[in-house]
Write a protein that holds these residues in place. Structure first.
Motif, mmCIF file in Angstrom:
data_model
loop_
_atom_site.group_PDB
_atom_site.id
_atom_site.type_symbol
_atom_site.label_atom_id
_atom_site.label_comp_id
_atom_site.label_asym_id
_atom_site.label_seq_id
_atom_site.Cartn_x
_atom_site.Cartn_y
_atom_site.Cartn_z
ATOM 1 N N GLU A 165 0.827 -1.205 0.000
ATOM 2 C CA GLU A 165 0.000 0.000 0.000
ATOM 3 C C GLU A 165 0.863 1.258 0.000
ATOM 4 O O GLU A 165 0.501 2.268 -0.619
ATOM 5 N N ALA A 166 1.991 1.198 0.688
ATOM 6 C CA ALA A 166 2.890 2.350 0.682
ATOM 7 C C ALA A 166 3.426 2.604 -0.720
ATOM 8 O O ALA A 166 3.511 3.757 -1.170
ATOM 9 N N CYS A 167 3.812 1.553 -1.433
ATOM 10 C CA CYS A 167 4.334 1.702 -2.802
ATOM 11 C C CYS A 167 3.253 2.180 -3.757
ATOM 12 O O CYS A 167 3.501 3.036 -4.620
ATOM 13 N N VAL A 168 2.039 1.660 -3.604
ATOM 14 C CA VAL A 168 0.948 2.087 -4.477
ATOM 15 C C VAL A 168 0.663 3.574 -4.284
ATOM 16 O O VAL A 168 0.455 4.315 -5.251
ATOM 17 N N ALA A 169 0.655 4.044 -3.031
ATOM 18 C CA ALA A 169 0.383 5.452 -2.768
ATOM 19 C C ALA A 169 1.443 6.339 -3.411
ATOM 20 O O ALA A 169 1.134 7.389 -3.991
ATOM 21 N N ALA A 170 2.719 5.944 -3.333
ATOM 22 C CA ALA A 170 3.795 6.736 -3.936
ATOM 23 C C ALA A 170 3.691 6.726 -5.460
ATOM 24 O O ALA A 170 3.880 7.763 -6.120
ATOM 25 N N LEU A 171 3.378 5.566 -6.046
ATOM 26 C CA LEU A 171 3.302 5.489 -7.511
ATOM 27 C C LEU A 171 2.072 6.209 -8.047
ATOM 28 O O LEU A 171 2.069 6.635 -9.210
ATOM 29 N N GLU A 172 1.039 6.380 -7.246
ATOM 30 C CA GLU A 172 -0.105 7.170 -7.695
ATOM 31 C C GLU A 172 0.307 8.623 -7.930
ATOM 32 O O GLU A 172 -0.199 9.283 -8.842
ATOM 33 N N VAL A 173 1.229 9.118 -7.117
ATOM 34 C CA VAL A 173 1.746 10.471 -7.323
ATOM 35 C C VAL A 173 2.577 10.525 -8.605
ATOM 36 O O VAL A 173 2.417 11.420 -9.439
ATOM 37 N N LEU A 174 3.486 9.562 -8.776
ATOM 38 C CA LEU A 174 4.333 9.550 -9.961
ATOM 39 C C LEU A 174 3.523 9.307 -11.236
ATOM 40 O O LEU A 174 3.912 9.749 -12.322
ATOM 41 N N ALA A 175 2.398 8.606 -11.115
ATOM 42 C CA ALA A 175 1.559 8.361 -12.289
ATOM 43 C C ALA A 175 0.978 9.650 -12.848
ATOM 44 O O ALA A 175 0.630 9.718 -14.031
ATOM 45 N N ASP A 176 0.862 10.688 -11.993
ATOM 46 C CA ASP A 176 0.392 11.995 -12.461
ATOM 47 C C ASP A 176 1.525 12.829 -13.045
ATOM 48 O O ASP A 176 1.313 13.978 -13.434
#
Length: 559
Positions: A165-176
């Motif tokens: 979940e920590a990695c998903v939250a960080a990659l959601e930012v990078l996905a933008d």
């Protein structure tokens, strides 16, 4: 190159046939240190100076004497309407205009601030155009990347104890942020010390990426702790598209970045980020990717700390301290990217320090401008507020001030022109600026201040004075205000200090007390070299972690 060119083979004809207007325009262009391009005649024949040459990339030097439409075919549809407007007798100005250029052999995302001005022959006919331009790509990219890092740094600390979940939250930012990072994958070490993919974005879920296409680079990054480039992605991962303002083009390069959290002696995994096919992979780009990986690593470390149920309280405290240091390093790195590289002449030293505990750039700036005749322009300024908006205003005022100093040696005239410029820039009102011109041979400083804290001058005997003789209101506060100007002698070995209020202003303390502390520290270190004196001022005046940005400039008079 201009002197050696055979102009008889161009529509301009031999030099001895050029009109006085053309000769004057060429002289103005060539003798300016600001990037300039002269486009002459209906054919728009190009004559440009040294400052403009890097903008052309690989098209220099062949572009000299060529027609504009032949050289800038890739952006012709964007600039042709503005050229037509100038030939109709109207000047143009555009700020941070996005242009897709192939000046380095690939479609490149670029941004420029420029103005087209008509060059008139006697009688009023528009005979040519003068383009004054600055490549703002580094500043625009720095601001965009800063926003991404701010979001990563603002992620809430993990309360769920899940690495995934920590990695998903960080990659959601990078996905933008696909203009800089078209795709991303996180690999974390499992119990057998093997790399396991944990999260990803930017890839087609219906066409999963085979892990063996990236595993060698991931294992190398985790084993060495170094950034590992991954090339030839067209063969490894065919069809991964780029994104951003340019669009199109397949991603050909990625980087495997180790995820090393503070307090750990080896990486816990690796972050694979694609590089945009429309940007040059330079040092600033790699620094951004490494900073992003550092934040992902911090998110993973937080989750692991929760899983340990606070058994590693001491290590988590060290992680927090490292995180605070990380924020400071990010702000300094990106503020310096906005300020641009500064090669300081002998006798000068500068320092910038962000507010304690913040990831935001600010509106403080300094500048040293090498002027003709051995003179130096010195500027320190402060824009109201903090963050990307203040940094953007700061960048405009700094660029305008530098250009004005190159054209005028009068600090008062520079600030008067900045008054008019600031009135047109949202957020620039009430900015404070100290502007001066140092003449080392005459040992003098001419200066003018727009509401800025007074500069301090200390001589070798320890005598000091505040330079308050030419103080005025901040920029764009009163229309048509006359800016005063004063001159002061710089005795041999004397030291000049220009600074922003963050150096001297503290809560629950009168401003005069803070200025007094700065004067005392300057006098105490007056015999030190300027670099060492800069360190002394930092230690004595900034040890209490001020909550405002600080910029200051030192100059030592020869002797």
């Amino acid at each position: 190159m201009v002197l050696a060119a055979d102009w008889s083979q161009t529509p301009l004809g031999p030099v001895d046939s050029w009109s006085p207007t053309l000769l004057t325009a060429v002289s103005t262009c060539l003798n300016s240190r600001f990037p300039m391009l002269l486009m002459w005649g209906a054919e728009l024949v190009m004559v440009y100076n040294d400052g403009y040459a890097p903008i052309l990339g690989a098209r220099h030097p062949e572009a000299l004497g060529k027609q504009l439409g032949e050289v800038w075919t890739d952006v012709w549809s964007d600039i042709e309407p503005m050229i037509a407007e100038v030939f109709a007798g109207r000047s143009t100005f555009v700020e941070d205009m996005p242009l897709t250029m192939t000046r380095h052999g690939f479609p490149e995302e670029t941004y420029f601030t420029f103005a087209y001005s008509p060059v008139l022959e006697p009688g009023g006919r528009v005979a040519g155009l003068l383009d004054t331009v600055i490549d703002t790509t580094p500043r625009v990219l720095a601001a965009r990347r800063m926003a991404v890092l701010q979001r990563l740094g603002s992620l809430p600390r993990s309360v769920h104890g899940s690495n995934e979940e920590a990695c998903v939250a960080a990659l959601e930012v990078l996905a933008d942020a696909r203009a800089d990072c078209p795709f991303g994958l996180v690999y974390l070490e499992d119990g057998d010390r093997a790399a396991r993919r944990t999260a990803s974005y930017g890839l087609d879920p219906a066409d999963p990426v085979p892990d063996d296409a990236l595993h060698a680079a991931v294992r190398q990054a985790m084993a060495t702790g170094a950034v590992v480039p991954i090339g030839d992605l067209g063969a490894r991962l065919p069809g991964v598209p780029g994104a951003g303002p340019v669009g199109g083009g397949d991603v050909e390069t990625a980087f495997a970045l180790p995820l090393t959290a503070a307090g750990q002696d080896r990486p816990v995994g690796a972050l694979v980020l694609g590089a945009s096919p429309h940007l040059r992979v330079d040092a600033e780009y790699l620094t951004f990717l490494e900073l992003a990986a550092g934040q992902v690593a911090a998110a993973v470390a937080d989750a692991q700390a929760v899983l340990a149920e606070r058994r590693r309280a001491a290590e988590r405290a060290e992680l927090d301290r490292s995180r605070a240091q990380f924020f400071t390093e990010v702000a300094v790195t990106l503020q310096r990217a906005v300020l641009g590289p500064t090669v300081l002449p002998e006798g000068f030293a500068v320092h910038y320090e962000p507010a304690a505990g913040t990831l935001e750039v600010g509106g403080d700036w300094y500048d040293v401008v090498d002027l003709p005749g051995g003179l130096y322009g010195v500027v320190v300024g402060d824009v109201v507020g903090r963050g990307l908006d203040a940094a953007a205003v700061m960048g405009q005022l700094r660029s305008a001030g530098r250009a004005l100093l190159l054209e005028s040696r009068s600090p008062a005239h520079v600030l008067s022109a900045l008054d008019r410029f600031a009135a047109l820039v949202p957020g620039a009102t009430c900015s404070t600026v100290f502007c001066g011109v140092v003449d080392p041979s005459a040992a003098t400083l001419r200066y003018s201040s727009a509401g800025h804290p007074p500069a301090v001058l200390a001589d070798e005997q320890g005598r000091s004075q505040l330079l308050e003789a030419a103080r005025g209101v901040p920029l764009a506060v009163l229309e048509g205000v006359d800016r005063p100007e004063a001159q002061v002698s710089l005795p041999p070995g004397s030291t000049l200090l220009l600074y922003t209020d963050g150096l001297v202003e503290r809560r629950d303390e009168a401003l005069d007390e803070g200025i007094g502390r700065a004067v005392t520290a300057l006098v105490a270190g007056r015999h030190l070299a300027t670099d060492a004196l800069s360190g002394l001022l930092t230690d004595q005046l900034l040890s209490d972690a001020p909550d405002d940005d600080v910029a200051f400039l030192l100059y030592r008079s020869p002797g």
